[in-house]
Enzyme design. Structure first.
Site, short mmCIF file in Angstrom:
data_model
loop_
_atom_site.label_atom_id
_atom_site.label_comp_id
_atom_site.label_asym_id
_atom_site.label_seq_id
_atom_site.Cartn_x
_atom_site.Cartn_y
_atom_site.Cartn_z
N HIS A 1 0.72 -1.28 -0.08
CA HIS A 1 0.16 -0.02 -0.08
C HIS A 1 1.04 1.17 0.06
O HIS A 1 0.43 2.38 -0.18
CB HIS A 1 -0.99 -0.06 1.10
N ASP B 1 0.35 -7.69 1.54
CA ASP B 1 0.45 -6.47 1.60
C ASP B 1 1.95 -5.87 1.62
O ASP B 1 2.50 -5.17 2.62
CB ASP B 1 -0.06 -5.51 2.81
N SER C 1 4.65 2.76 7.69
CA SER C 1 4.54 1.67 7.04
C SER C 1 5.81 1.08 6.13
O SER C 1 6.31 2.17 5.54
CB SER C 1 3.32 1.91 6.19
#
Length: 507
Positions: free
Chosen positions: A145, A175, A253
């Site tokens: 993402h 992911d 992230s």
């Protein structure tokens, strides 16, 4: 006092389960890519010598010693964490200015000029970890993402060197994504640990670039292991997660979660928060999952998963907790099979709709997500043993696993049998469907588009009264008669809006 001795003293007091390790270089030969091998850094357990120790397990650790340990780990890990900057081109409808006529008299009649579509560049920011190198290329693992559909990607190293990067491979199911860049000098590589050895209470550091504050380190403990995402948005479901209270915020992230030996044990991925900021609920993909994904990407350019070919749910979950009682499996955990894909490993091995899979090889199955992950970890061609409950009796089947196809191919409902989910007709449904208390059957809760059930005209809310002229007064009875059908057609008697209708499902 050196860091290793300090860690020995920290273990009993701070519950930090850290094994003595030695660093080795893992070299993977990749004949399908460049001739240079891929180099990764991992750890292997050191052989312990059987000699008496003079360590005092009750000795107190001073704040200064703990601080020194944090500092040394941070100094080791910061250089392997990069800032990932992306630019994504998005198309939006640009507002059209009103003409004087429209301003006073309203919009023009149909057929006027269409709104204009314009392209905009949307920047994004995340983190990544330098995980391998091969020849002139360095490889960074980050979250899928983070890179999204970026048209431009760049990485900024800890020493402020900046390079253009490109996507090597991605895996939306976990992911994770791997990107590469070509440095003009040496770059450090992260030391990968064993996430399976992480335990609740272990100290950890989270390293990344929250809100663009580069090279930020926060500390906390492992709050839980093997957490599931629970179907939260775009979060990958082919992994469980390490939960930590180390502060993780937007921009973290793709960054590293490390233990007190400087080993990466996870890739920080998502947070649970109502405000968008850290509230002490951060989640990282275990590095053992990351290692497998990265290896697949570097070896073959994509990630391969095992496939069973079933639609499964948790029997105790959702709005119909009485489902397990109706099936006669109350108190049992596992993955309930709703549908089978024709020609799939499940179909060929004899798995049937209504089966409850309770064990895979020697591992109990507690949930549908756990079974999906464990099947996914198998390589195509591997065999596994499934223990299942069918009509209250246990059976054992051997299944040969196939490779999981892309999600868009798996969405073809024409291959799904029977293509529906049914639930008990309890008092609440009797009332909501305006049915008499004497009605006995099961309710269609869902119909898979393109399936045999969809083609027959079945709808959610239909009450199945009989299957092949035999009563279907419980979910267990429904599946028993469905699976006992001989031939290629199943005859259903359903109740819809007060009228009984005959329906045929063709296999």
């Amino acid at each position: 006092m050196n860091r290793r001795n300090l860690l020995d003293r920290l273990r009993p007091l701070l519950m930090v389960g850290i094994a003595l390790t030695i660093v080795t270089a893992l070299v993977i030969a990749l004949p399908s890519r460049e001739e240079a091998p891929v180099e990764m850094r991992e750890t292997v357990p050191a052989e312990r010598e059987a000699e008496p120790t003079t360590r005092d397990p009750g000795a107190m650790i001073t704040p200064e010693q703990l601080s020194r340990t944090f500092r040394e780990v941070a100094q080791e890990v910061l250089p392997v964490v990069v800032e990932v900057n992306v630019v994504e081109v998005v198309r939006q409808t640009a507002p059209r200015s009103l003409s004087p006529w429209e301003y006073f008299f309203g919009p023009q009649a149909p057929g006027g000029p269409e709104p204009q579509q314009r392209e905009f560049e949307r920047p994004g920011l995340g983190s990544g970890v330098i995980i391998a190198r091969q020849g002139e290329n360095a490889y960074v693992v980050t979250n899928n993402h983070v890179v999204g559909q970026a048209s431009r990607i760049s990485v900024t190293l800890y020493d402020r060197r900046e390079y253009e990067a490109e996507v090597v491979g991605r895996d939306p199911r976990t992911d994770l994504a791997v990107i590469s860049f070509r440095p003009d000098g040496e770059v450090p590589i992260a030391l990968l640990g064993d996430s399976g050895s992480a335990e609740v209470g272990d100290w950890v550091l989270a390293v990344g670039n929250p809100y663009g504050f580069e090279a930020t380190v926060t500390s906390g403990i492992v709050s839980a292991v093997r957490r599931e995402a629970g179907g939260r948005g775009q979060i990958g479901t082919f992994s469980d997660y390490i939960q930590t209270d180390a502060a993780i915020n937007p921009g973290n992230s793709g960054g590293a979660l490390v233990n007190l030996t400087g080993e990466v044990i996870g890739i920080n991925t998502w947070i649970a928060s109502q405000t968008g900021g850290s509230v002490g609920l951060g989640f990282a993909i275990p590095v053992n999952t990351v290692r497998r994904v990265v290896t697949d990407v570097l070896e073959r350019g994509r990630v391969s998963y095992g496939w069973l070919g079933v639609t499964i749910v948790d029997p105790e979950a959702g709005r119909f907790p009485e489902l397990a009682t109706d099936l006669g499996i109350e108190g049992r955990r596992g993955a309930l099979v709703l549908n089978i894909s024709r020609g799939s490993p499940a179909d060929q091995s004899g798995v049937l709709p209504g089966d409850l899979i309770v064990r895979m090889d020697d591992t109990p199955i507690d949930s549908s997500n756990q079974l999906t992950r464990r099947i996914g970890l198998l390589s195509p061609g591997e065999t596994t043993t499934l223990v299942l409950v069918r009509d209250a009796a246990e059976q054992t089947l051997t299944v040969r696993i196939d490779e999981r196809a892309p999600e868009e191919d798996l969405a073809d409902g024409s291959l799904v049998w029977p293509g529906l989910a049914v639930v008990p007709l309890g008092d609440q449904l009797l009332e909501s469907l305006n049915l008499d208390q004497s009605v006995r059957g099961v309710v269609v809760a869902d119909v898979v588009g393109g399936s045999a059930s969809d083609a027959s005209g079945l709808r959610p809310g239909d009450v199945v009264l009989r299957v092949n002229d035999r009563p279907a007064d419980t979910v267990r009875a429904f599946y028993r008669e469905l699976n006992a059908t001989r031939g290629d057609e199943v005859r259903l008697r359903i109740l819809r809006q007060g009228r009984e209708i005959g329906v045929g499902l063709v296999k």
